[in-house]
Design an enzyme around this catalytic site. Sequence first.
Site, PDB file in Angstrom:
ATOM      1  N   HIS A 167       0.801  -1.233   0.000  1.00 28.88           N
ATOM      2  CA  HIS A 167       0.000   0.000   0.000  1.00 28.88           C
ATOM      3  C   HIS A 167       0.822   1.266   0.000  1.00 28.88           C
ATOM      4  CE1 HIS A 167      -3.988  -1.806   0.856  1.00 28.88           C
ATOM      5  NE2 HIS A 167      -3.253  -2.751   1.415  1.00 28.88           N
ATOM      6  N   LYS A 180       1.278  14.360   1.040  1.00 30.22           N
ATOM      7  CA  LYS A 180      -0.048  14.692   0.520  1.00 30.22           C
ATOM      8  C   LYS A 180      -0.177  16.189   0.216  1.00 30.22           C
ATOM      9  CE  LYS A 180      -2.163  10.856   3.114  1.00 30.22           C
ATOM     10  NZ  LYS A 180      -2.840   9.986   2.124  1.00 30.22           N
ATOM     11  N   LYS A 188     -14.558   8.685  -3.619  1.00 31.42           N
ATOM     12  CA  LYS A 188     -15.787   9.083  -2.923  1.00 31.42           C
ATOM     13  C   LYS A 188     -16.240  10.466  -3.382  1.00 31.42           C
ATOM     14  CE  LYS A 188     -13.909   6.264   0.708  1.00 31.42           C
ATOM     15  NZ  LYS A 188     -13.022   6.201   1.883  1.00 31.42           N
ATOM     16  N   THR A 196      -8.378   6.745  -1.902  1.00 31.23           N
ATOM     17  CA  THR A 196      -9.729   6.224  -2.054  1.00 31.23           C
ATOM     18  C   THR A 196     -10.742   7.343  -1.806  1.00 31.23           C
ATOM     19  OG1 THR A 196      -9.462   5.394   0.207  1.00 31.23           O
ATOM     20  CG2 THR A 196      -9.354   3.780  -1.573  1.00 31.23           C
ATOM     21  N   LYS A 230      -8.089  14.040   4.487  1.00 30.72           N
ATOM     22  CA  LYS A 230      -7.240  12.844   4.443  1.00 30.72           C
ATOM     23  C   LYS A 230      -6.270  12.970   5.607  1.00 30.72           C
ATOM     24  CE  LYS A 230      -5.916  14.115   0.192  1.00 30.72           C
ATOM     25  NZ  LYS A 230      -6.019  12.895  -0.578  1.00 30.72           N
ATOM     26  N   ARG A 231      -5.432  11.976   5.872  1.00 35.11           N
ATOM     27  CA  ARG A 231      -4.441  12.151   6.926  1.00 35.11           C
ATOM     28  C   ARG A 231      -3.507  13.310   6.595  1.00 35.11           C
ATOM     29  NH1 ARG A 231      -4.242   8.339  11.343  1.00 35.11           N
ATOM     30  NH2 ARG A 231      -2.260   9.337  11.775  1.00 35.11           N
TER      31      ARG A 231
HETATM   32  C1  26Q Z   1       3.343   0.302  10.521  1.00 31.13           C
HETATM   33  C2  26Q Z   1       4.154  -0.111  11.575  1.00 31.13           C
HETATM   34  C3  26Q Z   1       3.992   0.419  12.843  1.00 31.13           C
HETATM   35  C4  26Q Z   1       2.988   1.347  13.069  1.00 31.13           C
HETATM   36  C5  26Q Z   1       2.170   1.741  12.031  1.00 31.13           C
HETATM   37  C6  26Q Z   1       2.353   1.233  10.752  1.00 31.13           C
HETATM   38  C7  26Q Z   1       1.486   1.674   9.640  1.00 31.13           C
HETATM   39  C8  26Q Z   1       0.133   1.896   9.858  1.00 31.13           C
HETATM   40  C9  26Q Z   1      -0.683   2.312   8.833  1.00 31.13           C
HETATM   41  C10 26Q Z   1       1.986   1.860   8.364  1.00 31.13           C
HETATM   42  C11 26Q Z   1       1.151   2.270   7.321  1.00 31.13           C
HETATM   43  C12 26Q Z   1      -0.205   2.498   7.562  1.00 31.13           C
HETATM   44  C13 26Q Z   1      -1.157   2.926   6.544  1.00 31.13           C
HETATM   45  C14 26Q Z   1      -0.945   3.022   5.262  1.00 31.13           C
HETATM   46  C15 26Q Z   1      -2.002   3.478   4.355  1.00 31.13           C
HETATM   47  O1  26Q Z   1      -3.094   3.841   4.770  1.00 31.13           O
HETATM   48  N1  26Q Z   1      -1.758   3.489   3.041  1.00 31.13           N
HETATM   49  C16 26Q Z   1      -2.769   3.930   2.109  1.00 31.13           C
HETATM   50  O2  26Q Z   1      -3.480   2.792   1.642  1.00 31.13           O
HETATM   51  C17 26Q Z   1      -4.591   3.178   0.857  1.00 31.13           C
HETATM   52  C18 26Q Z   1      -5.373   1.931   0.511  1.00 31.13           C
HETATM   53  O3  26Q Z   1      -4.685   1.162  -0.420  1.00 31.13           O
HETATM   54  C19 26Q Z   1      -4.130   3.926  -0.379  1.00 31.13           C
HETATM   55  O4  26Q Z   1      -5.262   4.368  -1.075  1.00 31.13           O
HETATM   56  C20 26Q Z   1      -3.261   5.117   0.015  1.00 31.13           C
HETATM   57  O5  26Q Z   1      -2.730   5.718  -1.135  1.00 31.13           O
HETATM   58  C21 26Q Z   1      -2.153   4.673   0.934  1.00 31.13           C
HETATM   59  O6  26Q Z   1      -1.424   5.785   1.417  1.00 31.13           O
END
Ligand code: 26Q
Length: 796
Positions: free
Chosen positions: A352, A546, A652, A648, A540-541
Amino acid sequence: MNYSKSYLKSEIVKNLGTLRVKPETASNEKYYKAVSMVVNKLLENKSKHFKAHNASTGRKQVSYLSMEFLMGRSLKTNLHNLMLTEDIREILKEFDVNLSDIYECEPDAGLGNGGLGRLAACYLDGLATRGYNSYGYSILYEFGIFKQKIIDGWQTELPDNWLPGGEVWLNPQPELAVDVHFGGHIDEFWDNGYHYSSHKNYSVVKAVPYDMYVSGYNSTGVSVLRLWKAESPAFDMESFNRGDYTGALGQSISAEAISKILYPNDNHTQGKMLRLRQQYFLCAASIADITNRHMRDYGTLDNFAEKNAIHINDTHPTLAIPELMRILLDECGYGWDQAWKIVRETFAYTNHTVMKEALEIWNEDIFKEILPRIYQIVAEINRRFVEEMNMCFGWDQMRIERMAILSNHQVRMANLCVYATHTVNGVSRLHSEIIKDDVFNDFYKMTPDKFTNVTNGIAYRRWLSQSNPALTSLLKETIGDGFIEDASELAKFKKFAADSAVQKKLEQAKQTAKQALADYMLKKQKISMNVDSIFDVQVKRMHEYKRQHLNALNIITDYLYLLDNPDAPFVPKTYIFGAKAAPGYYMAKQIIKLLCCLSEEIARNSQISDKLSVVYIEDYSVTLSELIMPASEISEQISLAGTEASGTGNMKFMLNGAITLGTLDGANVEIHDIVGDDNMIVFGMTAEEVVQRKEIGYSPIEIYNSNPTIRRAIDLMLSGINGQTFEDIANSLKFNDPYMVLADFDSYRKAQNKVSELYLDRKKWNEMSAINIAGAGYFSADRAIEDYAQKIWKLN
Ligand code: 26Q
């Protein structure tokens, strides 16, 4: 299954009784609980039938493992998917209770950070709707994503204690609890020519499952989301009797910590031991559950891969791979090669993110200490892999080093995932190319057929038929109601795009939704919004890649322009933001403060504030997105090309008729393919141009020095906005600018000016809007799930 209104009514009354209240005096909260209990019961029943059918037909099961499921609220979507909304509305009316007030009593199940977690939730809907035999697996976090409060412009975090209202949807399954082992050491010995190992002195954490049901729309399917809660095992009498009082109790304290809280990082890792424990906890409990069920149904794991597809949502649940190896080797007596074959035929992995800081890497010593047996298995996987590679390209030791799973005292989860799975996919066409060309290029060259793409999709009914009633009515009037079941039917709306009567209604629907958002903001944050301005939205975050600060830089430029030219013609705009920042992400929190300061300073200038305003929506969430998407006119998707895997939110917005203002990044590329240049506003460098620009050397300070508009905007950050200076943002932009904000600024500003120009031509604008709605069908989760089912999971 059909339930009569009188049955539903009597069940609601019965459940109010269980809650010890009378229908005449019950509060909305009690009605929310009673109705939810009834719906939960229906779902449980429906799920039982569905599972029985699956078992009797021996269908393959998909298990979707994810550290996050950002579910949001359940009542509205379940009523909609069960087609019970109108019946329940009428029943409640008889008690003088308003269904939409009842919805407001439900807290979001915020068991995720953002895109990745919401995607997992959307896929449960898609899986159920398409009627696949599916389980989601995750952790029952006691505290979900924090609640954001903006105090004096700064983000502060409050704990999200969601269970008091959310637990009506949780169905405990104590008889399915399993033990998970941590720490200890491995004793190895030989007996009769066989090698044995035995795990000693481990500590035990009990994993108790709680099931949440997700109904498909107009289908017999139900997905089960199985959430594991960590508990201390039965009190350790033995150590207690030995006099080890603290040891007996001490273990229980750390056990419960495992499912306490969701890590609030998005696209960024933190090598914390508790996080590793959480990951193994999820994987071990889920693999035990899946193999136990399989053994119950078939009495052997020989046909495991034929009957199970296990999906790994990013690398976070990678440990499921060595854990299944462990079960096959240590508990079922398989030999290595046979076990490895089963594992490789079972697992698939979705990547991702391309962000380097999100690549999961664990310190080898910590890993070994917490998971000694899993470490051994990973080391053996690595040993065999390196041996294999030495045979193919022993001449290229650099390449072998890059691909190794263990290296440099680290365990590289992504390499393990790619090596051990049969399929790896990216989440948009562009992202899947980047994975092959860059992130996993070495692997791609070795096993090109392993790589594929599945472009993300959304549970579109949640943001259309459940959140935008005015647009939904218009669609039903024009193209019938087939689109609610089959998103591709939205394409029929294209015929009406130029129809002025339809356009008028489309504009009215948008206005209604804008007013609803304005009403909310007035009530909740005491902010009034000009509903006749363009609603330009970036939710978004909060993350530098971004580029919310690119948006900010343009707003500052607008502001300076209006200060100089207070009477110049200007198309009124409201810039709307909503974003949570990871609590430890300094720069992200600075950008929030910058936006809040801008908002206040502009609001104080009454000459300007009716033309230009900035609104920061506090505590952006799934539920707020359901209010915001229908009200949006511009969808800001402005990440540096090559950084946003898919996005995503972009889908929407499009579905609700907003025009995308974006770079050719992630799924924006596919939106652009569908609607064309005339119906999307594209700006900025392409991913290829970004690479080239970096190669020739990027120097933001040269842009700062030569571009007076940019210089003035950045200098205002330095001299102060609403009494606050922003040296760190300004210096980052001038001297480093990792996401090339300055390089894309001119192009972004031109694009923003084009927005204003287009908006004046209402006919053209509404036509664009309609064309976007008509093109959004491709981005349905039903389609995405069908792609996974055919290309990856091989379901029939
Ligand atoms: C990893 C290790 C320790 C703590 C946290 C994490 C962690 C948590 C969440 C690493 C990454 C995330 C989230 C990633 C994420 O949301 N990626 C997004 O995924 C979406 C769905 O595929 C995409 O549409 C986005 O582009 C992408 O940024």
